[in-house]
Each structure stands twice: as C-alpha cells, then as structure tokens.
Scaffold this motif. Structure first.
Motif, PDB file in Angstrom:
ATOM      1  N   ALA A 103       0.574  -1.196  -0.028  1.00 24.42           N
ATOM      2  CA  ALA A 103       0.097  -0.008   0.008  1.00 24.42           C
ATOM      3  C   ALA A 103       0.890   1.427   0.128  1.00 24.42           C
ATOM      4  CB  ALA A 103      -0.798   0.029   1.210  1.00 24.42           C
ATOM      5  N   ILE A 104       1.855   1.217   0.785  1.00 24.63           N
ATOM      6  CA  ILE A 104       2.815   2.385   0.596  1.00 24.63           C
ATOM      7  C   ILE A 104       3.512   2.449  -0.609  1.00 24.63           C
ATOM      8  CG2 ILE A 104       5.094   3.316   1.694  1.00 24.63           C
ATOM      9  CD1 ILE A 104       4.497   1.867   4.296  1.00 24.63           C
ATOM     10  N   ALA A 165      -5.119   2.418   5.506  1.00 26.26           N
ATOM     11  CA  ALA A 165      -5.082   3.987   5.098  1.00 26.26           C
ATOM     12  C   ALA A 165      -4.514   4.371   4.207  1.00 26.26           C
ATOM     13  CB  ALA A 165      -4.611   4.271   6.536  1.00 26.26           C
ATOM     14  N   ALA A 166      -3.254   3.917   3.832  1.00 29.56           N
ATOM     15  CA  ALA A 166      -2.408   4.131   2.569  1.00 29.56           C
ATOM     16  C   ALA A 166      -3.039   3.943   1.299  1.00 29.56           C
ATOM     17  CB  ALA A 166      -1.024   3.372   2.830  1.00 29.56           C
ATOM     18  N   ARG A 167      -3.636   2.516   1.120  1.00 31.19           N
ATOM     19  CA  ARG A 167      -4.330   2.117   0.187  1.00 31.19           C
ATOM     20  C   ARG A 167      -5.569   3.146   0.010  1.00 31.19           C
ATOM     21  NH1 ARG A 167      -2.173  -1.049  -3.819  1.00 31.19           N
ATOM     22  NH2 ARG A 167      -1.838  -2.688  -2.109  1.00 31.19           N
ATOM     23  N   GLY A 168      -6.311   3.538   0.876  1.00 27.00           N
ATOM     24  CA  GLY A 168      -7.483   4.314   0.899  1.00 27.00           C
ATOM     25  C   GLY A 168      -7.288   5.586   0.348  1.00 27.00           C
ATOM     26  N   LEU A 169      -5.953   6.355   0.879  1.00 25.81           N
ATOM     27  CA  LEU A 169      -5.590   7.458   0.522  1.00 25.81           C
ATOM     28  C   LEU A 169      -5.160   7.558  -0.977  1.00 25.81           C
ATOM     29  CD1 LEU A 169      -5.013  10.476   1.254  1.00 25.81           C
ATOM     30  CD2 LEU A 169      -3.003   9.863   2.648  1.00 25.81           C
ATOM     31  N   ALA A 170      -4.469   6.655  -1.400  1.00 26.06           N
ATOM     32  CA  ALA A 170      -4.153   6.507  -2.942  1.00 26.06           C
ATOM     33  C   ALA A 170      -5.216   6.480  -3.752  1.00 26.06           C
ATOM     34  CB  ALA A 170      -3.221   5.246  -3.005  1.00 26.06           C
ATOM     35  N   GLU A 171      -6.307   5.974  -3.358  1.00 30.40           N
ATOM     36  CA  GLU A 171      -7.608   5.950  -4.099  1.00 30.40           C
ATOM     37  C   GLU A 171      -8.181   7.195  -4.229  1.00 30.40           C
ATOM     38  OE1 GLU A 171      -9.856   2.713  -2.520  1.00 30.40           O
ATOM     39  OE2 GLU A 171      -8.708   1.161  -3.341  1.00 30.40           O
ATOM     40  N   THR A 267       6.031   0.838 -15.869  1.00 25.94           N
ATOM     41  CA  THR A 267       4.586   0.922 -16.048  1.00 25.94           C
ATOM     42  C   THR A 267       4.138   2.219 -16.636  1.00 25.94           C
ATOM     43  OG1 THR A 267       3.924   1.387 -13.901  1.00 25.94           O
ATOM     44  CG2 THR A 267       4.021  -0.773 -14.570  1.00 25.94           C
ATOM     45  N   THR A 268       5.036   3.295 -16.455  1.00 24.65           N
ATOM     46  CA  THR A 268       4.968   4.633 -16.807  1.00 24.65           C
ATOM     47  C   THR A 268       3.596   5.395 -16.195  1.00 24.65           C
ATOM     48  OG1 THR A 268       3.671   4.113 -18.945  1.00 24.65           O
ATOM     49  CG2 THR A 268       6.177   4.382 -18.920  1.00 24.65           C
ATOM     50  N   THR A 269       3.190   4.538 -15.133  1.00 26.74           N
ATOM     51  CA  THR A 269       2.011   4.821 -14.489  1.00 26.74           C
ATOM     52  C   THR A 269       2.165   5.069 -12.718  1.00 26.74           C
ATOM     53  OG1 THR A 269       1.233   2.719 -14.298  1.00 26.74           O
ATOM     54  CG2 THR A 269       0.576   3.791 -16.229  1.00 26.74           C
ATOM     55  N   GLY A 270       1.216   5.581 -12.350  1.00 29.96           N
ATOM     56  CA  GLY A 270       1.026   5.767 -10.832  1.00 29.96           C
ATOM     57  C   GLY A 270      -0.495   5.410 -10.465  1.00 29.96           C
ATOM     58  N   THR A 271      -0.655   4.537  -9.589  1.00 30.48           N
ATOM     59  CA  THR A 271      -1.900   4.069  -9.543  1.00 30.48           C
ATOM     60  C   THR A 271      -1.973   3.328  -8.344  1.00 30.48           C
ATOM     61  OG1 THR A 271      -3.842   2.597 -10.303  1.00 30.48           O
ATOM     62  CG2 THR A 271      -1.473   1.910 -10.736  1.00 30.48           C
ATOM     63  N   SER A 272      -3.331   3.294  -7.570  1.00 34.11           N
ATOM     64  CA  SER A 272      -3.484   2.786  -6.354  1.00 34.11           C
ATOM     65  C   SER A 272      -3.658   1.250  -6.298  1.00 34.11           C
ATOM     66  CB  SER A 272      -4.851   3.172  -5.890  1.00 34.11           C
ATOM     67  OG  SER A 272      -6.081   2.829  -6.595  1.00 34.11           O
ATOM     68  N   THR A 273      -3.432   0.811  -7.397  1.00 33.70           N
ATOM     69  CA  THR A 273      -3.526  -0.793  -7.450  1.00 33.70           C
ATOM     70  C   THR A 273      -1.915  -1.460  -7.604  1.00 33.70           C
ATOM     71  OG1 THR A 273      -3.454  -0.613  -9.989  1.00 33.70           O
ATOM     72  CG2 THR A 273      -5.662  -0.950  -8.728  1.00 33.70           C
ATOM     73  N   HIS A 274      -1.050  -0.326  -7.622  1.00 37.71           N
ATOM     74  CA  HIS A 274       0.342  -0.788  -7.695  1.00 37.71           C
ATOM     75  C   HIS A 274       0.775  -1.771  -6.257  1.00 37.71           C
ATOM     76  CE1 HIS A 274       1.984   0.434 -11.402  1.00 37.71           C
ATOM     77  NE2 HIS A 274       1.727   1.825 -11.237  1.00 37.71           N
ATOM     78  N   GLY A 275       1.429  -2.702  -6.274  1.00 39.37           N
ATOM     79  CA  GLY A 275       2.173  -3.162  -4.985  1.00 39.37           C
ATOM     80  C   GLY A 275       1.397  -4.087  -4.394  1.00 39.37           C
ATOM     81  N   THR A 276       0.214  -4.477  -5.020  1.00 41.58           N
ATOM     82  CA  THR A 276      -0.842  -5.521  -4.654  1.00 41.58           C
ATOM     83  C   THR A 276      -0.002  -6.914  -4.041  1.00 41.58           C
ATOM     84  OG1 THR A 276      -2.476  -4.643  -5.939  1.00 41.58           O
ATOM     85  CG2 THR A 276      -3.018  -6.819  -4.994  1.00 41.58           C
ATOM     86  N   LEU A 277      -0.075  -7.431  -2.643  1.00 35.02           N
ATOM     87  CA  LEU A 277       0.413  -8.443  -2.182  1.00 35.02           C
ATOM     88  C   LEU A 277       1.820  -8.478  -2.278  1.00 35.02           C
ATOM     89  CD1 LEU A 277      -1.747 -11.459  -3.758  1.00 35.02           C
ATOM     90  CD2 LEU A 277      -2.055 -10.204  -1.378  1.00 35.02           C
ATOM     91  N   TYR A 278       2.604  -7.134  -2.321  1.00 39.21           N
ATOM     92  CA  TYR A 278       4.010  -7.091  -1.946  1.00 39.21           C
ATOM     93  C   TYR A 278       4.356  -7.547  -0.745  1.00 39.21           C
ATOM     94  CZ  TYR A 278       5.351  -4.965  -6.459  1.00 39.21           C
ATOM     95  OH  TYR A 278       5.674  -4.582  -7.822  1.00 39.21           O
ATOM     96  N   GLU A 279       3.601  -7.143   0.399  1.00 40.85           N
ATOM     97  CA  GLU A 279       3.927  -7.554   1.554  1.00 40.85           C
ATOM     98  C   GLU A 279       4.194  -9.093   1.727  1.00 40.85           C
ATOM     99  OE1 GLU A 279      -0.402  -7.117   0.881  1.00 40.85           O
ATOM    100  OE2 GLU A 279       1.206  -5.618   0.923  1.00 40.85           O
ATOM    101  N   LEU A 280       3.188  -9.842   1.231  1.00 42.54           N
ATOM    102  CA  LEU A 280       3.488 -11.393   1.153  1.00 42.54           C
ATOM    103  C   LEU A 280       4.526 -11.760   0.550  1.00 42.54           C
ATOM    104  CD1 LEU A 280      -0.239 -12.243   0.662  1.00 42.54           C
ATOM    105  CD2 LEU A 280       0.945 -12.051   2.878  1.00 42.54           C
ATOM    106  N   ASP A 281       4.867 -11.609  -0.836  1.00 41.60           N
ATOM    107  CA  ASP A 281       6.129 -11.627  -1.494  1.00 41.60           C
ATOM    108  C   ASP A 281       7.342 -11.217  -0.998  1.00 41.60           C
ATOM    109  OD1 ASP A 281       4.642 -12.582  -3.706  1.00 41.60           O
ATOM    110  OD2 ASP A 281       4.490 -10.878  -4.853  1.00 41.60           O
ATOM    111  N   ALA A 282       7.361 -10.135  -0.250  1.00 43.34           N
ATOM    112  CA  ALA A 282       8.825  -9.687   0.456  1.00 43.34           C
ATOM    113  C   ALA A 282       8.966 -10.373   1.624  1.00 43.34           C
ATOM    114  CB  ALA A 282       8.555  -8.022   1.067  1.00 43.34           C
ATOM    115  N   ILE A 283       8.032 -10.716   2.429  1.00 39.82           N
ATOM    116  CA  ILE A 283       8.029 -11.486   3.532  1.00 39.82           C
ATOM    117  C   ILE A 283       8.461 -12.799   2.992  1.00 39.82           C
ATOM    118  CG2 ILE A 283       6.950 -12.794   5.748  1.00 39.82           C
ATOM    119  CD1 ILE A 283       5.310 -10.220   5.612  1.00 39.82           C
ATOM    120  N   ALA A 284       7.860 -13.479   2.001  1.00 45.65           N
ATOM    121  CA  ALA A 284       8.164 -14.922   1.785  1.00 45.65           C
ATOM    122  C   ALA A 284       9.732 -14.959   1.268  1.00 45.65           C
ATOM    123  CB  ALA A 284       7.479 -15.196   0.424  1.00 45.65           C
TER     124      ALA A 284
END
Length: 351
Positions: A103-104, A165-171, A267-284
């Motif tokens: 989300a960050i 909060a971060a995901r909601g603020l991005a949206e 991706t040449t974009t900025g969007t609130s959907t970026h980084g989905t499930l990154y927390e799980l991938d990083a922890i893994a």
C-alpha cells in the motif's frame, strides 16, 4: 608377589577405537549441522534450488526461457520486489513485521504522479518526482515506527492499519484512476540500460549491496540483530531500542519509495493498485532466504536469492501457461517448507 601395573592399566587397542569412534562421529555430525545451519550452508541450498528451477525452466520452456531477453525480464521483474525485500529484511531482523509495504508503494506512486507533482517536475527537474516518492515512503515508515516503538502497538496491528489507510488515501488522491507519467526524462532515465543491463537491475544491485554493508559492517546492523535477538538485553547494553526500531521502519519506507520509483518507470503510471500483495512476496523472500521471523538473524544474500527463486518460479509458470492460483499454492508450500526447515535446523543446532 608382584603385579604388572602397566599391562593392567593399558586399554586394548580395540577398546580404545570403540570409545573414540562415537565421539568422532558426533563431531562430524555436529560439523555438518553447523555448516547447514550457517550462512554458507543456507545459501548453498538456495543456490541449488535456483539452479534446479533454471533446469526445469530450460526443460519446459526451451529457448524461450534460456534466452538473454528472458533472463533480463526475470531480473527486471524481481528488482522492484527485491528492493522492498531488502528493507523488510531489516525490519524482520529487528523482530518486527510490516504488512503495509504494498500500500505504501501504491501511495508513493500516486503522490509522485499527480498533476501538481508532474508540473513541478516539468518546471524544475524530474528528480522532484523521485523526491516526493521517497518522502512519502519515509513519512509512512515514520508513522509506523512511532506507533510501534513509542505507541507500543503490535507491529501486525499498526501496519495493518497503515495498509488500509495508505491504500485508501491512494484511491482518494488518484480518484481510482491511473495517472500517466508525462515527464519523459524520468521514464528515459529509469527505463534505460547501461551496457545492456537495465537501470532497474542496477538499482536493485546497488540497494542490496548497500543493505549488506549496513547489516554486516556497521553498528546499525549489529544493533538491529541485537534487538531482534533479545530487546531487553539490548536495552541493558545501552541500545536505544525504541529509536532504533523507528529507524528500521523509516528505512523500509524509503525502500518502498525507491520501489515505487522503479515501478513507475517500468509501467509509466502511478495507480492505487500498484504493489498488491507485495507484503506477502517480500516476507516470503526474506523467510526463504534464511532470516528468522523471530528476529536476531538475517542474511541479505539469502534474501536476494529468495527473490530470484520466486521470480524465476513465476516466470517458469507463466511460460508454461499455468494460472496464478497454481503459482500461489506453490509459493505457499515453499514458505511452509522453509519455516519448517528453519525450526528443524534450530532444534538440531540446540541439541
């Protein structure tokens, strides 16, 4: 009447061999366990796993997998989550956890690609977008660190709140729309390559190298491991545990900001959907690499290998047209196996 004391007290050769053989065998077993539980042994296992995946990829994907372009694609895809994983290694080593990194990353990408930010970048320099992304990431990390270190909120709860909060603020900022990057200087710089190597891969290598030095060659790294091993003992040794814990989350926030810049360039974009499930991938990736979830032990080399293993696995699945659900099941099985192996090695090493 006399006795030959020399003969009576000298053991037979066969008896001596029988008594020392178990000790030598135990020493050999202990040496093997120490090697496997040490950094070299763990990294060797990860390298073998990566080589096995590469062999499977070549056998199933043929030239499509073995091509140089595909290898660069794997490295490019792994570079973004790799930077986040480097920061996550420090937090987990310090007996923490962060569920908000995805989300960050999204919030950093959105804030750095707003019309206002891109207008400033056009007026001054595209580095304004980089500064905004890093500042937002560091700010989110600071909030997490203060809540956890000084507010004494459990890391799981504090970062879960930040995730929402971060995901909601991005949206809200993006109005659920994808923001296109119009500053070509930014895209050309981060989307380019040096001697055929993508800039994103170079950035990942630089962050990993800096993280290795920080963890293994500085007081900051030693204090991180001390806090993860025993926070109370670290406090009694004079380490300011609360302040250091806050720094760890700020460091991870900066890593998220860097990852957002890399993702924006890719991706040449900025969007609130970026980084989905990154927390799980990083922890893994961190857990697979050999960093203990309970803290006190960390390896950046293992984290990098963990990132490469998961990225290569995803690439092999994609080339063989396997769906994402199958990939998720495979990742889950690998994580469970890694944790069970950690526990087994820990128990064996303690006996």
């Amino acid at each position: 009447m006399s006795f030959d004391l020399t003969k009576a007290e000298t053991p037979k050769a066969d008896d001596a061999e029988t008594e020392t053989a178990p000790e030598e065998s135990a020493a050999r077993r202990g040496g093997l366990v120490d090697f496997l539980s040490g950094p070299a042994g763990r990294n060797l296992g990860l390298v073998l796993a990566l080589v096995l995946l590469i062999i499977v990829g070549i056998l199933t994907g043929g030239e499509r997998f073995a091509s140089t372009d595909n290898a660069l694609t794997i490295l490019r895809l792994g570079s973004v989550i790799g930077v986040v994983s480097v920061g996550m290694t420090f937090v987990i080593a310090g007996e923490g956890i962060d569920l908000s990194v995805g989300a960050i990353v999204a919030l950093c990408s959105v804030w750095a690609t707003t019309i206002a930010t891109q207008t400033m970048a056009a007026d001054y320099h595209w580095s304004v977008m980089v500064f905004v992304a890093l500042a937002v990431g560091a700010g989110c990390g600071l909030v997490n660190g203060v809540l956890i270190a000084y507010g004494r909120i459990a890391p799981f709860i504090a970062t879960l709140a930040m995730l929402a909060a971060a995901r909601g603020l991005a949206e809200i900022i993006a109005k659920r729309r994808t923001q296109i990057i119009r500053e070509r200087g930014f895209v050309d710089f981060f989307g380019g390559s040096v001697a055929g190597v993508p800039v994103l891969v170079i950035m990942f290598a630089a962050v990993a190298a800096a993280g290795w030095v920080l963890l293994n060659r500085t007081t900051f790294g030693r204090r991180t491991l001390a806090i993860g091993g025993n926070p109370e003992a670290a406090r009694l040794a004079g380490i300011r545990v609360q302040r250091h814990t806050m720094y760890l989350y700020i460091l991870l926030g900066l890593a998220c900001g860097i990852a957002a810049v890399m993702l924006m360039a890719r991706t040449t974009t900025g969007t609130s959907t970026h980084g989905t499930l990154y927390e799980l991938d990083a922890i893994a990736a961190v857990v697979i690499g050999g960093t203990l979830l309970s803290g006190g032990r960390a390896t950046l080399v293992g984290t990098v290998l963990g990132v490469l293993i998961f990225t290569t696995l995803t690439n092999v699945f994609t080339l063989n047209n396997l769906d994402t659900s199958t990939q998720a099941v495979a990742k889950g099985a690998i994580i469970v196996a890694a944790v069970l192996l950690q526990q087994r090695v820990a128990r064996t090493g303690s006996t």
